[in-house]
Design a protein around this motif. Sequence first.
Motif, PDB file in Angstrom:
ATOM      1  N   ASN A 174       0.653  -1.143  -0.015  1.00 16.82           N
ATOM      2  CA  ASN A 174       0.001   0.096   0.055  1.00 16.82           C
ATOM      3  C   ASN A 174       0.883   1.246   0.018  1.00 16.82           C
ATOM      4  O   ASN A 174       0.237   2.247  -0.115  1.00 16.82           O
ATOM      5  N   ALA A 175       2.186   1.158   0.508  1.00 22.18           N
ATOM      6  CA  ALA A 175       3.060   2.345   0.422  1.00 22.18           C
ATOM      7  C   ALA A 175       4.018   2.331  -0.757  1.00 22.18           C
ATOM      8  O   ALA A 175       4.629   3.288  -0.920  1.00 22.18           O
ATOM      9  N   ARG A 176       3.850   1.283  -1.729  1.00 18.68           N
ATOM     10  CA  ARG A 176       5.101   1.530  -2.780  1.00 18.68           C
ATOM     11  C   ARG A 176       4.564   2.681  -3.688  1.00 18.68           C
ATOM     12  O   ARG A 176       3.520   3.101  -3.717  1.00 18.68           O
ATOM     13  N   THR A 226       0.925  13.012  -3.657  1.00 16.39           N
ATOM     14  CA  THR A 226       1.261  11.997  -2.574  1.00 16.39           C
ATOM     15  C   THR A 226       1.342  12.811  -1.053  1.00 16.39           C
ATOM     16  O   THR A 226       1.460  14.137  -1.451  1.00 16.39           O
ATOM     17  N   PRO A 227       1.137  12.108  -0.004  1.00 18.83           N
ATOM     18  CA  PRO A 227       1.534  10.690   0.187  1.00 18.83           C
ATOM     19  C   PRO A 227      -0.004  10.005  -0.337  1.00 18.83           C
ATOM     20  O   PRO A 227      -1.079  10.634  -0.360  1.00 18.83           O
ATOM     21  N   GLN A 228      -0.056   8.813  -0.474  1.00 15.40           N
ATOM     22  CA  GLN A 228      -1.096   7.917  -0.846  1.00 15.40           C
ATOM     23  C   GLN A 228      -1.191   6.837   0.285  1.00 15.40           C
ATOM     24  O   GLN A 228      -2.064   5.995   0.045  1.00 15.40           O
ATOM     25  N   SER A 229      -0.409   6.953   1.292  1.00 21.30           N
ATOM     26  CA  SER A 229      -0.759   6.065   2.642  1.00 21.30           C
ATOM     27  C   SER A 229       0.103   6.953   3.674  1.00 21.30           C
ATOM     28  O   SER A 229       0.627   7.601   3.575  1.00 21.30           O
ATOM     29  N   PHE A 230      -0.702   6.158   4.795  1.00 17.35           N
ATOM     30  CA  PHE A 230       0.265   6.898   6.016  1.00 17.35           C
ATOM     31  C   PHE A 230       1.255   5.893   6.718  1.00 17.35           C
ATOM     32  O   PHE A 230       2.352   6.176   7.024  1.00 17.35           O
ATOM     33  N   ASP A 231       0.950   4.600   6.649  1.00 13.48           N
ATOM     34  CA  ASP A 231       1.839   3.763   7.215  1.00 13.48           C
ATOM     35  C   ASP A 231       1.886   2.359   6.526  1.00 13.48           C
ATOM     36  O   ASP A 231       2.596   1.615   6.972  1.00 13.48           O
ATOM     37  N   GLY A 232       1.352   2.313   5.282  1.00 18.30           N
ATOM     38  CA  GLY A 232       1.330   1.008   4.529  1.00 18.30           C
ATOM     39  C   GLY A 232       0.245   0.101   4.607  1.00 18.30           C
ATOM     40  O   GLY A 232       0.115  -0.972   4.234  1.00 18.30           O
ATOM     41  N   GLN A 234      -2.978   1.160   4.610  1.00 23.86           N
ATOM     42  CA  GLN A 234      -3.864   1.673   3.949  1.00 23.86           C
ATOM     43  C   GLN A 234      -3.634   2.527   2.607  1.00 23.86           C
ATOM     44  O   GLN A 234      -2.383   2.669   2.628  1.00 23.86           O
ATOM     45  N   SER A 235      -4.377   2.613   1.886  1.00 21.73           N
ATOM     46  CA  SER A 235      -4.100   3.280   0.661  1.00 21.73           C
ATOM     47  C   SER A 235      -5.207   4.191   0.121  1.00 21.73           C
ATOM     48  O   SER A 235      -6.239   3.643   0.112  1.00 21.73           O
ATOM     49  N   THR A 264      -4.570  -5.250  -3.093  1.00 15.52           N
ATOM     50  CA  THR A 264      -4.525  -5.676  -4.393  1.00 15.52           C
ATOM     51  C   THR A 264      -5.570  -6.228  -5.132  1.00 15.52           C
ATOM     52  O   THR A 264      -5.715  -5.980  -6.264  1.00 15.52           O
ATOM     53  N   ASP A 265      -6.884  -6.102  -4.361  1.00 13.96           N
ATOM     54  CA  ASP A 265      -8.007  -6.583  -5.100  1.00 13.96           C
ATOM     55  C   ASP A 265      -8.767  -5.344  -5.263  1.00 13.96           C
ATOM     56  O   ASP A 265      -9.421  -4.608  -4.306  1.00 13.96           O
ATOM     57  N   SER A 266      -8.851  -4.836  -6.397  1.00  8.24           N
ATOM     58  CA  SER A 266      -9.345  -3.777  -6.926  1.00  8.24           C
ATOM     59  C   SER A 266     -10.965  -3.623  -6.836  1.00  8.24           C
ATOM     60  O   SER A 266     -11.708  -2.567  -6.860  1.00  8.24           O
ATOM     61  N   SER A 267     -11.552  -4.992  -6.608  1.00  7.15           N
ATOM     62  CA  SER A 267     -12.919  -5.088  -6.492  1.00  7.15           C
ATOM     63  C   SER A 267     -13.218  -4.457  -5.231  1.00  7.15           C
ATOM     64  O   SER A 267     -14.483  -4.192  -5.009  1.00  7.15           O
ATOM     65  N   LEU A 268     -12.649  -4.437  -4.313  1.00  6.94           N
ATOM     66  CA  LEU A 268     -12.620  -3.983  -2.830  1.00  6.94           C
ATOM     67  C   LEU A 268     -12.547  -2.149  -2.682  1.00  6.94           C
ATOM     68  O   LEU A 268     -12.910  -1.665  -1.578  1.00  6.94           O
ATOM     69  N   TYR A 269     -11.948  -1.526  -3.901  1.00  5.09           N
ATOM     70  CA  TYR A 269     -11.884  -0.327  -3.641  1.00  5.09           C
ATOM     71  C   TYR A 269     -13.272   0.407  -3.725  1.00  5.09           C
ATOM     72  O   TYR A 269     -14.234  -0.076  -4.331  1.00  5.09           O
ATOM     73  N   PHE A 270     -13.323   1.466  -3.047  1.00  6.10           N
ATOM     74  CA  PHE A 270     -14.424   2.484  -2.800  1.00  6.10           C
ATOM     75  C   PHE A 270     -14.336   3.665  -2.644  1.00  6.10           C
ATOM     76  O   PHE A 270     -13.205   4.229  -2.532  1.00  6.10           O
TER      77      PHE A 270
END
Length: 788
Positions: A174-176, A226-232, A234-235, A264-270
């Motif tokens: 999530n932080a890459r 950026t940033p797109q995460s705080f600690d890896g 979440q994203s 990594t499962d884009s179906s769970l993005y919201f």
Amino acid sequence: MRPSFVTLSIAAAVAALPGTPLGYERALLKRALEQRTDGNSSTASCLGDVAETATAPYTNVWAQISAEDNRAVWDFVHDPALGLNLTDPEEATQTDNYVYFIDTVPVNKTDVLAYKAGGPPPPKYARVILFQGGKADPDSQEYMVGPLPVSTTTTIQPLDYLYNGGQGGRVPFNARVFDGPRSAATEPLIAETMSSIADITAALFQGSVYYGSEDERTNLSATSGTPQSFDGTQSFRSILFRLPGVASYLTPIDFYLLIDCTGTDSSLYFLKGFVTKERFFETEVELRAAFDAGELVQDYQQTLDADWALVNHKDDMGQRDLEDRFAPSSIELGGKRYKVDPEAQYIEYMGFTFYLSFSRTTGISIHDVKYKGDTVLFELSLQEALAQYGGNQPKAANTVYHDTYYSLGTDMGTLLEGYDCPFGSTFWNVSYHEANTTVTNTDSICIFEHDMNFPLARHRTGGGSSDYGFANLGVVKGAALTVRAIATIGNYDYMFDYSFHLDGSIEVAVRASGYLQSSPYYANQTSWGPRIHDATMGSLHDHIINYKADFDIVGVNNSLQVSELVVANVTQPWFPELGTFEQMKMNVSYKAEEEQFDWAPNNQAMYVVLNKNETNKWDQPRGYRIVPGRSDIHLSIANSPWSRDNAAFVKSHLAVTQQHDNEPFSNSIQNVNLPWAPQQDFAEFFDGESVDDTDLVVWFNLGMHHFTRAEDVPVTLYSEAYASIVFAPQNFNDQAQDGDLLNRRWIVPNKTATGEYVLEFENYGVPLPTCAVQFSEPVLGIEVDVTT
């Protein structure tokens, strides 16, 4: 095609010219300007042709791995027997394993010093970042592959020792870096969400809609920082929409889309929500209700014609008087006075010797700087270019850029001779590796000597005479050698200069020009920046550029001396009538431990890196002073959630640490998405170690508090967005370093028996030159004639 010539022919007939020494010089200049030929002159070129060749004393051990090694490493990691299960990056999705990039592991200083002392050359290793989305616990991991060249002894192992965050070279998925495959995974959600409200955006923003980046109906562009995460764990993405075009940074619309894209499962993005009119709407239903109620009508509409934002001549502004004449240019009239070894990237100039190296992440670095044979710096290098914004809108409030995250060095592009660098500069290419190929950016480094526009030293002695207005005059011509590169990183062109002055001082400067990252304008948000166009506000932000200076003043054991000016209340018996009075005096101390610190108020302290064990003729320890130049600043805020723990290196003016091979960088290239759990925590460098009489490193910051203005349109100007610092000899020598320079004038008026004055004019064997100037202008890689 051969360029035309402009010849400046300068005679040396001193006796033929009447008047004072000043009149003599002016007459020569006038004659030079008047004498122009048809291009058939046989005089030497003022541009000096090419620099003379030097021979580097040893191999450039800081050089990046070769193209051959890059290809061999690529093949090595893709060998099925290694079990990394890698996919071609061109075909990869975020759930695959693939190579992000291949670069060079920084060489250990201890290995370099051993090599220079007669040991073997330091081993070479490739730095390989693999994005491992196919693992059960997906992540990014850095590896080191070597020694090189690839052979039966070559191995791959995690490159962990460079980082102190607890996970070594590993970064959670999530932080890459949010690269192409990760962006592609979020695109369906963005397109679906924006398509469902296309009627709203079209009504509010002059027909602007977004159906997806590849859909022909789309006439908006999407951007997130950026940033797109705080600690890896979440994203997220805070997406701003803009009118597309070359100046899209200046044409934002007041519409934001916030999404969660964890895992990594884009179906769970919201969808997290929408923002417009300074209001947050968690759902489309809430947004549509406000729209139907007429609550979202925009107060200001963005212009659809972006010509005002192009860096071209504005016909409606007219033309300044005499601006049709070519502007003054700096040229090397006497020919080049520096030598180079292009293969070793080695330079010699007026007592200085040094090497260059290049990295895809940090650009150019300077190594093994010596002045008249004595070491001054082991390394002088850019570490990070950080920008943090402020605003009452998601994109501005959320944005912190670390430009190494975007591989800053790869953005060092071709320089335009005569504009980016003086005519006649020496140009070098830079190369970096992409996948199994090597990319070359041509003419991306320029090297040139230039007039300082002020003398290095000057003085008139004695009283003046009525005829000439002065007695003896001594003046030394000022000059410096500059190494320059310009990196275009998104909306800004950063100009990085390293200048070597005749007195032994070294100057580091950075300038910024380019498009503001702007925000939609609101009349009640002027504390975040001014209105700069119809519906555009210039967003307030800081630019902080962090550098490393590994000093080795005549050896590795150095100390940081602090000489503080303080007020002393004194009495002196020869002034009895004054009683006690104030004087300034100097309190001298040494930094004992590793420390972050700021410039003293009113600059009432001098900081000198010196060698206590090496003294000059006057028994003073030899050193170099750290002299603040223009805009030596640090980050304005210290506790922002967007830069809480991953930006300690920009939160003070200066820092001093003990040198360690496992602390080569103040930051890491993937740190920006880990503000709460950094991969590299600069604050952890300060663990009480001594910096007295040991190998030390000084870290320093340059930059600009960017108080945005209408004059930032179309782009910020280099003349104002400028910061610098100087390292100057402090008892490093026995006297000022100008006595061995021949480019000087010594003029003495002597009175004759008849009462007239005769001028004795000494040029020390360096007369004004006779030379020809040859100009050519590249257009799309083609040389064309310019007739002057």
